[in-house]
Structures are given as C-alpha cells and as structure tokens.
Design a protein around this motif. Structure first.
Motif, PDB file in Angstrom:
ATOM      1  N   ASN A  15      40.208  47.180  54.280  1.00  0.00           N
ATOM      2  CA  ASN A  15      39.442  47.129  53.045  1.00  0.00           C
ATOM      3  C   ASN A  15      39.137  48.548  52.548  1.00  0.00           C
ATOM      4  O   ASN A  15      39.323  48.855  51.366  1.00  0.00           O
ATOM      5  CB  ASN A  15      38.150  46.337  53.244  1.00  0.00           C
ATOM      6  N   LEU A  16      38.688  49.420  53.446  1.00  0.00           N
ATOM      7  CA  LEU A  16      38.401  50.804  53.037  1.00  0.00           C
ATOM      8  C   LEU A  16      39.657  51.498  52.526  1.00  0.00           C
ATOM      9  O   LEU A  16      39.659  52.102  51.455  1.00  0.00           O
ATOM     10  CB  LEU A  16      37.839  51.618  54.211  1.00  0.00           C
ATOM     11  N   GLU A  17      40.731  51.421  53.318  1.00  0.00           N
ATOM     12  CA  GLU A  17      41.946  52.181  53.002  1.00  0.00           C
ATOM     13  C   GLU A  17      42.727  51.579  51.838  1.00  0.00           C
ATOM     14  O   GLU A  17      43.133  52.284  50.922  1.00  0.00           O
ATOM     15  CB  GLU A  17      42.844  52.270  54.239  1.00  0.00           C
ATOM     16  N   ARG A  18      42.949  50.278  51.864  1.00  0.00           N
ATOM     17  CA  ARG A  18      43.860  49.644  50.908  1.00  0.00           C
ATOM     18  C   ARG A  18      43.184  49.169  49.630  1.00  0.00           C
ATOM     19  O   ARG A  18      43.853  48.855  48.657  1.00  0.00           O
ATOM     20  CB  ARG A  18      44.582  48.484  51.584  1.00  0.00           C
ATOM     21  N   ALA A  33      44.100  40.499  47.322  1.00  0.00           N
ATOM     22  CA  ALA A  33      44.604  39.129  47.462  1.00  0.00           C
ATOM     23  C   ALA A  33      44.841  38.786  48.934  1.00  0.00           C
ATOM     24  O   ALA A  33      44.627  37.648  49.357  1.00  0.00           O
ATOM     25  CB  ALA A  33      45.883  38.949  46.650  1.00  0.00           C
ATOM     26  N   GLU A  34      45.242  39.770  49.702  1.00  0.00           N
ATOM     27  CA  GLU A  34      45.509  39.555  51.128  1.00  0.00           C
ATOM     28  C   GLU A  34      44.232  39.550  51.966  1.00  0.00           C
ATOM     29  O   GLU A  34      44.104  38.793  52.917  1.00  0.00           O
ATOM     30  CB  GLU A  34      46.436  40.660  51.618  1.00  0.00           C
ATOM     31  N   LEU A  35      43.266  40.397  51.610  1.00  0.00           N
ATOM     32  CA  LEU A  35      42.089  40.618  52.453  1.00  0.00           C
ATOM     33  C   LEU A  35      40.872  39.773  52.093  1.00  0.00           C
ATOM     34  O   LEU A  35      39.987  39.590  52.928  1.00  0.00           O
ATOM     35  CB  LEU A  35      41.690  42.096  52.399  1.00  0.00           C
ATOM     36  N   PHE A  36      40.804  39.295  50.846  1.00  0.00           N
ATOM     37  CA  PHE A  36      39.626  38.573  50.367  1.00  0.00           C
ATOM     38  C   PHE A  36      39.940  37.108  50.065  1.00  0.00           C
ATOM     39  O   PHE A  36      41.061  36.792  49.667  1.00  0.00           O
ATOM     40  CB  PHE A  36      39.090  39.228  49.074  1.00  0.00           C
ATOM     41  N   ARG A  52      37.983  38.736  42.618  1.00  0.00           N
ATOM     42  CA  ARG A  52      38.944  39.752  43.051  1.00  0.00           C
ATOM     43  C   ARG A  52      39.175  40.817  41.993  1.00  0.00           C
ATOM     44  O   ARG A  52      39.232  42.007  42.290  1.00  0.00           O
ATOM     45  CB  ARG A  52      40.274  39.088  43.401  1.00  0.00           C
ATOM     46  N   SER A  53      39.356  40.408  40.714  1.00  0.00           N
ATOM     47  CA  SER A  53      39.653  41.415  39.680  1.00  0.00           C
ATOM     48  C   SER A  53      38.496  42.370  39.464  1.00  0.00           C
ATOM     49  O   SER A  53      38.721  43.544  39.209  1.00  0.00           O
ATOM     50  CB  SER A  53      39.980  40.829  38.339  1.00  0.00           C
ATOM     51  N   GLU A  54      37.278  41.859  39.545  1.00  0.00           N
ATOM     52  CA  GLU A  54      36.120  42.731  39.354  1.00  0.00           C
ATOM     53  C   GLU A  54      35.962  43.707  40.517  1.00  0.00           C
ATOM     54  O   GLU A  54      35.596  44.855  40.318  1.00  0.00           O
ATOM     55  CB  GLU A  54      34.843  41.910  39.152  1.00  0.00           C
ATOM     56  N   ILE A  55      36.248  43.248  41.733  1.00  0.00           N
ATOM     57  CA  ILE A  55      36.190  44.152  42.881  1.00  0.00           C
ATOM     58  C   ILE A  55      37.221  45.256  42.700  1.00  0.00           C
ATOM     59  O   ILE A  55      36.941  46.437  42.925  1.00  0.00           O
ATOM     60  CB  ILE A  55      36.391  43.386  44.205  1.00  0.00           C
ATOM     61  N   SER A  56      38.420  44.908  42.247  1.00  0.00           N
ATOM     62  CA  SER A  56      39.459  45.914  41.995  1.00  0.00           C
ATOM     63  C   SER A  56      39.017  46.898  40.917  1.00  0.00           C
ATOM     64  O   SER A  56      39.186  48.110  41.068  1.00  0.00           O
ATOM     65  CB  SER A  56      40.765  45.232  41.579  1.00  0.00           C
ATOM     66  N   ARG A  57      38.432  46.375  39.856  1.00  0.00           N
ATOM     67  CA  ARG A  57      37.971  47.235  38.759  1.00  0.00           C
ATOM     68  C   ARG A  57      36.913  48.223  39.255  1.00  0.00           C
ATOM     69  O   ARG A  57      36.992  49.424  38.979  1.00  0.00           O
ATOM     70  CB  ARG A  57      37.415  46.386  37.619  1.00  0.00           C
ATOM     71  N   VAL A  58      35.935  47.730  39.999  1.00  0.00           N
ATOM     72  CA  VAL A  58      34.852  48.581  40.505  1.00  0.00           C
ATOM     73  C   VAL A  58      35.411  49.657  41.446  1.00  0.00           C
ATOM     74  O   VAL A  58      35.037  50.824  41.354  1.00  0.00           O
ATOM     75  CB  VAL A  58      33.773  47.722  41.211  1.00  0.00           C
ATOM     76  N   ALA A  59      36.328  49.280  42.335  1.00  0.00           N
ATOM     77  CA  ALA A  59      36.927  50.252  43.256  1.00  0.00           C
ATOM     78  C   ALA A  59      37.686  51.325  42.477  1.00  0.00           C
ATOM     79  O   ALA A  59      37.560  52.517  42.765  1.00  0.00           O
ATOM     80  CB  ALA A  59      37.853  49.552  44.243  1.00  0.00           C
ATOM     81  N   GLU A 107      30.987  39.069  55.511  1.00  0.00           N
ATOM     82  CA  GLU A 107      31.064  37.705  56.011  1.00  0.00           C
ATOM     83  C   GLU A 107      32.534  37.310  55.930  1.00  0.00           C
ATOM     84  O   GLU A 107      33.176  37.484  54.884  1.00  0.00           O
ATOM     85  CB  GLU A 107      30.205  36.765  55.162  1.00  0.00           C
ATOM     86  N   ILE A 108      33.066  36.817  57.038  1.00  0.00           N
ATOM     87  CA  ILE A 108      34.486  36.509  57.145  1.00  0.00           C
ATOM     88  C   ILE A 108      34.665  34.996  57.232  1.00  0.00           C
ATOM     89  O   ILE A 108      33.992  34.334  58.025  1.00  0.00           O
ATOM     90  CB  ILE A 108      35.094  37.168  58.410  1.00  0.00           C
ATOM     91  N   GLU A 109      35.557  34.485  56.410  1.00  0.00           N
ATOM     92  CA  GLU A 109      35.910  33.057  56.450  1.00  0.00           C
ATOM     93  C   GLU A 109      37.422  32.932  56.512  1.00  0.00           C
ATOM     94  O   GLU A 109      38.117  33.475  55.652  1.00  0.00           O
ATOM     95  CB  GLU A 109      35.391  32.342  55.200  1.00  0.00           C
ATOM     96  N   GLY A 110      37.917  32.255  57.536  1.00  0.00           N
ATOM     97  CA  GLY A 110      39.353  32.066  57.669  1.00  0.00           C
ATOM     98  C   GLY A 110      40.124  33.368  57.756  1.00  0.00           C
ATOM     99  O   GLY A 110      41.242  33.466  57.259  1.00  0.00           O
ATOM    100  N   GLY A 111      39.526  34.393  58.351  1.00  0.00           N
ATOM    101  CA  GLY A 111      40.194  35.674  58.516  1.00  0.00           C
ATOM    102  C   GLY A 111      40.160  36.570  57.289  1.00  0.00           C
ATOM    103  O   GLY A 111      40.788  37.623  57.271  1.00  0.00           O
ATOM    104  N   LYS A 112      39.428  36.156  56.238  1.00  0.00           N
ATOM    105  CA  LYS A 112      39.337  36.958  55.009  1.00  0.00           C
ATOM    106  C   LYS A 112      37.874  37.230  54.669  1.00  0.00           C
ATOM    107  O   LYS A 112      36.979  36.480  55.054  1.00  0.00           O
ATOM    108  CB  LYS A 112      40.000  36.225  53.843  1.00  0.00           C
ATOM    109  N   ILE A 113      37.656  38.284  53.890  1.00  0.00           N
ATOM    110  CA  ILE A 113      36.306  38.653  53.472  1.00  0.00           C
ATOM    111  C   ILE A 113      35.855  37.711  52.354  1.00  0.00           C
ATOM    112  O   ILE A 113      36.522  37.600  51.334  1.00  0.00           O
ATOM    113  CB  ILE A 113      36.272  40.113  52.974  1.00  0.00           C
ATOM    114  N   SER A 114      34.731  37.040  52.571  1.00  0.00           N
ATOM    115  CA  SER A 114      34.194  36.166  51.520  1.00  0.00           C
ATOM    116  C   SER A 114      33.033  36.841  50.788  1.00  0.00           C
ATOM    117  O   SER A 114      32.906  36.708  49.577  1.00  0.00           O
ATOM    118  CB  SER A 114      33.756  34.825  52.091  1.00  0.00           C
TER     119      SER A 114
END
Length: 123
Positions: A15-18, A33-36, A52-59, A107-114
C-alpha cells in the motif's frame, strides 16, 4: 504474528509503495484494485475518503503537493491479527529531513484492505 494466512506486512508495505509512493495514476489505480476491497474507506485526520478512485486521487495529490522526491518509508514490520494490522512509517524528501511520521492501521477483509486509518504523530 497472525491467526490466518494474510501477510499483513506485504499488504501494508505494498500500500505504501504501490499506492502512496506511485506517481503513475494507471499503476496506482491497478494497485488499489488489487490491494483494496471494492468499496474501501480511508480515514485521514481531516476527512473521510470513500472509494478506490478517491483514494487514488488523494494519493496523487499528496505526491504532487510535496514534490518529486517525497516518499513514504516503512519503519519496521507490519503487525496484525484477526483482520487488523498496523505499519509505522516516516515520510519526507528522499535524502532529506523527515517531514512527518505516523502509522497506517488497516482492517483487512478477504486479504484486502477494507478500511484504512492514517494516523499522524504530533510534530
């Protein structure tokens, strides 16, 4: 330490790097899309970011705001269990002074960040 097969360290470092160090919008969106999960929520000190799109925009805006060499660097190994994980980090210009320190708690659900909380340490 974990009670399931989730590699918390790999997930939060990715998450930090990618996501938060990635300047290419296409690569950042693919990583999200892969991590969340489909509808993630990120809690920042001053706002709640949904989707997802808003997280990308903020980053992307963060990276633009702080310049071309600004990076987030993990401090130690992420720890977690029962679907909750934490990774401490510091950030600043590459080869420069540390501008901010904090931690991501996820918080992780099914191996992804929720849900992701971005916690900043006092200056």
């Amino acid at each position: 330490m974990t009670t399931d097969s989730t590699d918390f360290d790999h997930l939060l470092r990715s998450n930090l790097e990618r996501v938060f160090n990635e300047r290419s919008e296409d690569k950042r969106r693919a990583a999200i899309a892969e991590l969340f999960v489909e509808e993630p929520v990120m809690y920042e000190p001053t706002k709640i970011v949904r989707g997802r799109s808003e997280i990308s925009r903020v980053a992307g805006e963060l990276l633009q705001q702080f310049g071309p060499t600004f990076r987030f660097v993990p401090d130690g190994v992420a720890v977690g269990h029962h679907g909750l994980a934490r990774l401490a980090w510091h950030a600043g210009p590459e080869h420069g002074p540390v501008a901010v320190t904090g931690a991501d708690v996820a918080e992780i659900e099914g191996g992804k960040i929720s849900r992701l909380w971005v916690l900043l340490n006092a200056p």
